[in-house]
Motif scaffolding. Structure first.
Motif, PDB file in Angstrom:
ATOM      1  N   SER A 208       0.703  -1.189   0.161  1.00  0.00           N
ATOM      2  CA  SER A 208      -0.040  -0.009  -0.003  1.00  0.00           C
ATOM      3  C   SER A 208       0.634   1.307  -0.056  1.00  0.00           C
ATOM      4  O   SER A 208       0.401   2.202  -0.384  1.00  0.00           O
ATOM      5  CB  SER A 208      -0.891  -0.021   1.170  1.00  0.00           C
ATOM      6  OG  SER A 208      -0.191  -0.018   2.294  1.00  0.00           O
ATOM      7  N   ASN A 209       2.156   1.268   0.391  1.00  0.00           N
ATOM      8  CA  ASN A 209       2.943   2.506   0.533  1.00  0.00           C
ATOM      9  C   ASN A 209       3.656   2.738  -0.932  1.00  0.00           C
ATOM     10  O   ASN A 209       4.465   3.713  -1.143  1.00  0.00           O
ATOM     11  CB  ASN A 209       3.986   2.402   1.591  1.00  0.00           C
ATOM     12  CG  ASN A 209       4.775   0.991   1.406  1.00  0.00           C
ATOM     13  OD1 ASN A 209       4.448   0.056   0.719  1.00  0.00           O
ATOM     14  ND2 ASN A 209       6.182   0.879   1.872  1.00  0.00           N
TER      15      ASN A 209
ATOM     16  N   SER B 220       8.742   2.418  -3.000  1.00  0.00           N
ATOM     17  CA  SER B 220       9.668   1.860  -1.933  1.00  0.00           C
ATOM     18  C   SER B 220       9.646   0.465  -1.831  1.00  0.00           C
ATOM     19  O   SER B 220      10.281  -0.294  -0.814  1.00  0.00           O
ATOM     20  CB  SER B 220       9.370   2.695  -0.587  1.00  0.00           C
ATOM     21  OG  SER B 220       8.009   2.061  -0.489  1.00  0.00           O
ATOM     22  N   TYR B 221       9.273  -0.297  -2.900  1.00  0.00           N
ATOM     23  CA  TYR B 221       8.989  -1.866  -2.727  1.00  0.00           C
ATOM     24  C   TYR B 221      10.472  -2.284  -3.199  1.00  0.00           C
ATOM     25  O   TYR B 221      10.820  -2.075  -4.355  1.00  0.00           O
ATOM     26  CB  TYR B 221       7.795  -2.147  -3.484  1.00  0.00           C
ATOM     27  CG  TYR B 221       7.490  -3.511  -3.819  1.00  0.00           C
ATOM     28  CD1 TYR B 221       7.737  -4.322  -2.808  1.00  0.00           C
ATOM     29  CD2 TYR B 221       7.320  -3.977  -5.027  1.00  0.00           C
ATOM     30  CE1 TYR B 221       7.460  -5.735  -2.793  1.00  0.00           C
ATOM     31  CE2 TYR B 221       7.068  -5.463  -5.189  1.00  0.00           C
ATOM     32  CZ  TYR B 221       7.057  -6.029  -3.978  1.00  0.00           C
ATOM     33  OH  TYR B 221       6.827  -7.555  -4.478  1.00  0.00           O
TER      34      TYR B 221
END
Length: 281
Positions: free
Chosen positions: A106-107, A111-112
């Motif tokens: 979800s962020n 940033s994954y």
């Protein structure tokens, strides 16, 4: 003069080795180098052998974060291609290609790190029959002469942000060795919007690293064997329903791209074979 010579050397090397740095959508180039594709530090050099068991096999060294990479919005049915970097305009190594996607938390995808589940949305093998050994060493492969790796965004995927990884595995150096195959790959950051109807995330997934092992049959395959008339493998995980297959194991598909409408009865690739073994045990 020195700068010109350096640029020439880079262009020559890029013909033999390569990576992917730009995005093309529905035939139109979008943005510039590394705008939507995560920039990495390996340059155009391949990953080999035990290196494919490292976390960097996801998106290359330096590619674990996409904080400085933009996200491009697509929809189901769009044709997306990651184009060659450093002046590469033609893939001239023999071997299969795959495209994988992994839905970001979800962020967001920036940033994954790619540590979640990956699924295959495209596989490309042989597009013309193998009439002689020269064919499987060169032009029989669907990717031969292409300027990048292409796929179609599946319409069944839920809206959201995805890390998208293209991969080409040249086999000219394999010759039965676990250290011979070369791996060229890059990761783009995409956002799917507008997929309607029934959508779902695939359940037949795998992890990177892990979905391919250095000694898997599909990546140690000796294409120098004069008796070879096909490539009966699909490295990595199983192609998902809604994914697309370009070519076939014997090249008799006339290079047609086919969409997978149902789960295959056969299990192919290293991750799929290991899953089959677990289910049967």
């Amino acid at each position: 003069m020195k700068l010109a010579m350096n640029m020439l050397a880079l262009a020559v090397a890029a013909t033999a080795h390569y990576t992917f740095d730009r995005l093309q959508v529905n035939g139109e180039v979008q943005g510039g180098s590394w705008q939507y594709v995560r920039e990495h530090t390996r340059g155009y050099m391949p990953t080999k052998g035990q290196q494919i068991l490292e976390d960097d096999f996801r998106c290359q060294p330096g590619g674990a974060s996409g904080a400085n990479t933009e996200v491009y919005t697509v929809k189901g049915g769009d044709t997306v291609k990651l184009l060659g970097a450093f002046g590469m305009t033609s893939i001239e190594h023999p071997g299969p290609a795959q495209v994988y996607m992994s839905k970001a938390p979800s962020n967001g995808v920036k940033s994954y790190d790619g540590s979640g589940d990956w699924f295959k949305v495209r596989e490309a093998t042989l597009c013309t029959p193998v009439a002689g050994n020269d064919d499987i060493l060169t032009t029989a492969w669907c990717t031969w002469g292409q300027d990048g790796i292409e796929f179609v965004v599946p319409s069944r995927l839920p809206d959201g942000e995805y890390l998208t990884r293209v991969e080409h595995i040249p086999l000219h150096g394999a010759q039965g060795s676990s250290t011979g195959a070369e791996y060229y790959y890059s990761c783009a950051q995409l956002k799917i919007e507008g997929n309607t109807g029934k959508t779902w995330l695939p359940t037949r997934t795998a992890k990177i690293p892990g979905m391919i092992q250095p000694g898997d049959d599909g990546v140690i395959y000796n294409i120098w064997d004069a008796s070879i008339t096909e490539y009966p493998y699909a490295p990595g995980s199983e192609l998902i329903v809604g994914g697309t297959a370009w070519g076939s194991k014997d090249g008799n598909s006339d290079g047609i791209v086919k969409s997978v409408a149902k789960r295959a009865a056969r299990w192919v690739g290293s991750a799929a074979a290991r899953a089959r073994e677990l289910m049967d045990s």
